[in-house]
Write a protein that holds these residues in place. Structure first.
Motif, mmCIF file in Angstrom:
data_model
loop_
_atom_site.group_PDB
_atom_site.id
_atom_site.type_symbol
_atom_site.label_atom_id
_atom_site.label_comp_id
_atom_site.label_asym_id
_atom_site.label_seq_id
_atom_site.Cartn_x
_atom_site.Cartn_y
_atom_site.Cartn_z
ATOM 1 N N ALA A 255 0.812 -1.214 0.000
ATOM 2 C CA ALA A 255 0.000 0.000 0.000
ATOM 3 C C ALA A 255 0.849 1.268 0.000
ATOM 4 O O ALA A 255 1.726 1.436 0.850
ATOM 5 N N GLY A 412 -2.442 -4.587 -5.659
ATOM 6 C CA GLY A 412 -3.488 -3.572 -5.760
ATOM 7 C C GLY A 412 -4.537 -3.714 -4.677
ATOM 8 O O GLY A 412 -5.730 -3.712 -4.954
ATOM 9 N N PHE A 434 -6.289 0.300 -6.973
ATOM 10 C CA PHE A 434 -6.361 -0.413 -5.702
ATOM 11 C C PHE A 434 -7.813 -0.663 -5.336
ATOM 12 O O PHE A 434 -8.683 0.164 -5.617
#
Length: 481
Positions: A255, A412, A434
Motif C-alpha cells: 500500500a 493492488g 487499488f
C-alpha cells in the motif's frame, strides 16, 4: 507457569488423533517458550474431514437462515465469555500486543455477528419472462463445503471473517488454521460445540502445505477462501482449477501512503504512523511505502519522526508497549536483507535499521522501527512486500507523479491519500489501481465495506453483502404456470 495447549484434529464435534502421529510445536515469538502443539494431518485425515462436513451440511443447509444465525449469536456469546484467555493466547503465539489481541477477539465476534445479521436478507429475484404465463426464479443456495485457510497476522479474526458468512449461508466449514499461530483458532472448537453448532458443521485440520493442497484439490470442496501470500494464493488457484472450485483469495499488498502538500499534516502523520506500525507492520493494508510532496517533505518528516521516536519496543503483554516481536523469525531476516540492500542502493537510514540489542530481545523476533529516506522509485524496497516495521519514504512532485509512483506496483489491495483538495479526491477512485482507498485516514476496513484486492492482491473479495455473496451459488428456475 503458563498453560501449554495440546490440541488434536477437530472433526464431527470431537477431538481426534491424526493418523500420521506427527506433531508441530508452536513457540512464542517473544521469548521462544513453548505455547503448545498441534497435529500434522495426513491425506486420510483430510478425506475423513471433508466427508464428515459434506454429510453434515445437508441438514444445516435446509435450516431457515434465522435459525443458523441464532446459533452464531450463541457462538459469539461463548467467545466473549472466554475473551481474556483467547487474547492471552493470541499474544503468546503470535506476538500481538495484548491490548490489540483483546480487540481482535471482539472483532472476531463482530465479523460473525455481521454475517448473522444478513439471515433475513439472503434474497433471490423474481424476473419477468419473455414467455406468457412464466416467471424466472433466482435462488441463492449454499455451495456445500467451504475450506477456510487463514493467515498468522490475525489468526482469530480471519477465522471469524470466514466462518460467519460460510455458516449463515448454510455451508459446512473445514478450517485450516495458519501453521504459525493456530492455537487460538483451534480454541474456538469447544466454544462452538457448547454454543450448539451441530457436529460436522465446523471442523479444523492442521498441517503443512500438503494438507492444504489435499483440501483444495478434493472434489468434495466447493469453495476455498484463503488469506495469505500471493505465491500461496496462486498455488491454490492452480490446485482448484481441475474441479473448477470457486476460490476467494485475499493476498499480498504494497500500500502507498500519499501525502499531498495541501494535507492536514498532523492528520497525515497520525494516519501514516498507525498504518505503518499497526500489528508491527504485519497487515496486508499497511503503509508499505510513503510518498510525500516535496514542498512539505521537511515539515512532514519532522513531525513524523518525532512520533516514531515515541514508539516503545518491548514485551507485548505490557500496556505501554507499542511494538512487539514479529511472528516469524524469517521476517526479521527478510527485513535485514532489504534494509541492507536499500542502503547499498543509496537509501539513508534515519531511524532504527537493525535488531534491537539487549537481553530482553535476545530470544524473540524483534526489529526496530525503521525509517529510510533518500529512497527512489526503482529501489527493491519500494516493490517487495515488507510486512514489518520498516518504511521507505520518497519525495514526489505533483498529482500525476504521485499516482504514477503509486500504481507502479504488482499489488493492488489498498492505498492511503491525504489531501484537502476535492478535485484530487474525486479523481482518486478513477486513477488509483487499488481495491480499497483510504482518504484522510489510516487503513482499517469496516464490515459493511468490500475488502477486495486488484492485480496480484487477490480475487473475490470479503465483507459486506458483496463478500457474503461469494458463499452462495445461484440457481435459476423457469416456472411455467
Amino acid at each position: 507457569m503458563q498453560k501449554t495447549y495440546d490440541f488434536k484434529l477437530y472433526r464431527n464435534g470431537t477431538w481426534i488423533e491424526s493418523l500420521t502421529g506427527e506433531t508441530d510445536t508452536i513457540y512464542s515469538p517473544t521469548d521462544g517458550s513453548v505455547v503448545g502443539t498441534v497435529p500434522i494431518a495426513g491425506a486420510v485425515d483430510v478425506q475423513a474431514m471433508l466427508e464428515t462436513a459434506t454429510a453434515a451440511q445437508k441438514a444445516w443447509g435446509k435450516l431457515p437462515a434465522i435459525q443458523r444465525a441464532k446459533v452464531l449469536h450463541a457462538f459469539c456469546a461463548e467467545i466473549r465469555a472466554n475473551a481474556e484467555e483467547l487474547a492471552q493466547l493470541i499474544t503468546r503465539e503470535q506476538g500481538k500486543l495484548l491490548k490489540v489481541a483483546r480487540f481482535e477477539v471482539e472483532v472476531t465476534c463482530s465479523f460473525i455477528e455481521y454475517a448473522a445479521s444478513h439471515a433475513r436478507h439472503l434474497e433471490g429475484d423474481i424476473i419477468p419472462s419473455d414467455n406468457p404465463d412464466e416467471q424466472l426464479l433466482i435462488h441463492r443456495v449454499p455451495r456445500g463445503v467451504v475450506v477456510a485457510i487463514t493467515a498468522w497476522n490475525f489468526p482469530l479474526a480471519l477465522a471469524g471473517r470466514k466462518i460467519g458468512p460460510a455458516l449463515v449461508t448454510g455451508n459446512a466449514v473445514v478450517v485450516k488454521p495458519t501453521p504459525a499461530s493456530p492455537l487460538s483458532t483451534l480454541a474456538l472448537c469447544d466454544l462452538a460445540k457448547k454454543a450448539g453448532v451441530p457436529d460436522g458443521i465446523l471442523n479444523m485440520v492442521t498441517g503443512d502445505v500438503e494438507v492444504g493442497k489435499t483440501l483444495v484439490e478434493s472434489p468434495l470442496t466447493k469453495m476455498v477462501t484463503m488469506t495469505g501470500s500471493t505465491p500461496t494464493g496462486q498455488a491454490i488457484a492452480r490446485s482448484a482449477a481441475n474441479n473448477l472450485t470457486h476460490v476467494q483469495l485475499e493476498l499480498g499488498g504494497k500500500a502507498p501512503c500519499i501525502v499531498f502538500a495541501d494535507a492536514d499534516l498532523d492528520q497525515a502523520v497520525a494516519g501514516a504512523l498507525h498504518s505503518r506500525f499497526d500489528n508491527f507492520g504485519q497487515v496486508c493494508t499497511c503503509n508499505e511505502r510513503m510518498y510525500v510532496e516535496a514542498s512539505v517533505y521537511d515539515a512532514f518528516m519532522a513531525k513524523f519522526l518525532a512520533e516514531v521516536d515515541k514508539l516503545k519496543l518491548g514485551d507485548p503483554i505490557e500496556e505501554d508497549t507499542d511494538l512487539g516481536p514479529l511472528t516469524e523469525a524469517r521476517s526479521v531476516t527478510n527485513l535485514e536483507n532489504l534494509v541492507a540492500k536499500t542502503v547499498e542502493q543509496g537509501g539513508r537510514i534515519t531511524r532504527g535499521g537493525a535488531r534491537p540489542k539487549g537481553d530482553a530481545f535476545a530470544k524473540g523476533h524483534f526489529f526496530e522501527a525503521t525509517i529510510i529516506e533518500d529512497v527512489t522509485q526503482e529501489m527493491d524496497i519500494v516493490h517487495k512486500e515488507l510486512f514489518g516495521p520498516v518504511l521507505p519514504v520518497i519525495k514526489f512532485e505533483g498529482f500525476d507523479q504521485a499516482i504514477a509512483y503509486a500504481n507502479d506496483c504488482e499489488f493492488g489491495l489498498a492505498a492511503m491519500v491525504f489531501t484537502k483538495d476535492l478535485s484530487k479526491i474525486m479523481r482518486l477512485h478513477q486513477v488509483l489501481e487499488f481495491g480499497e482507498i483510504y482518504i484522510n485516514r489510516g487503513h482499517g476496513e469496516l464490515h459493511q465495506g468490500f475488502h477486495n484486492g486488484l492485480k496480484l492482491s487477490g480475487t473475490g473479495g470479503e465483507d459486506g453483502r458483496y463478500g457474503l455473496d461469494q458463499y452462495m451459488e445461484k440457481k435459476t428456475t423457469y416456472l411455467k404456470y
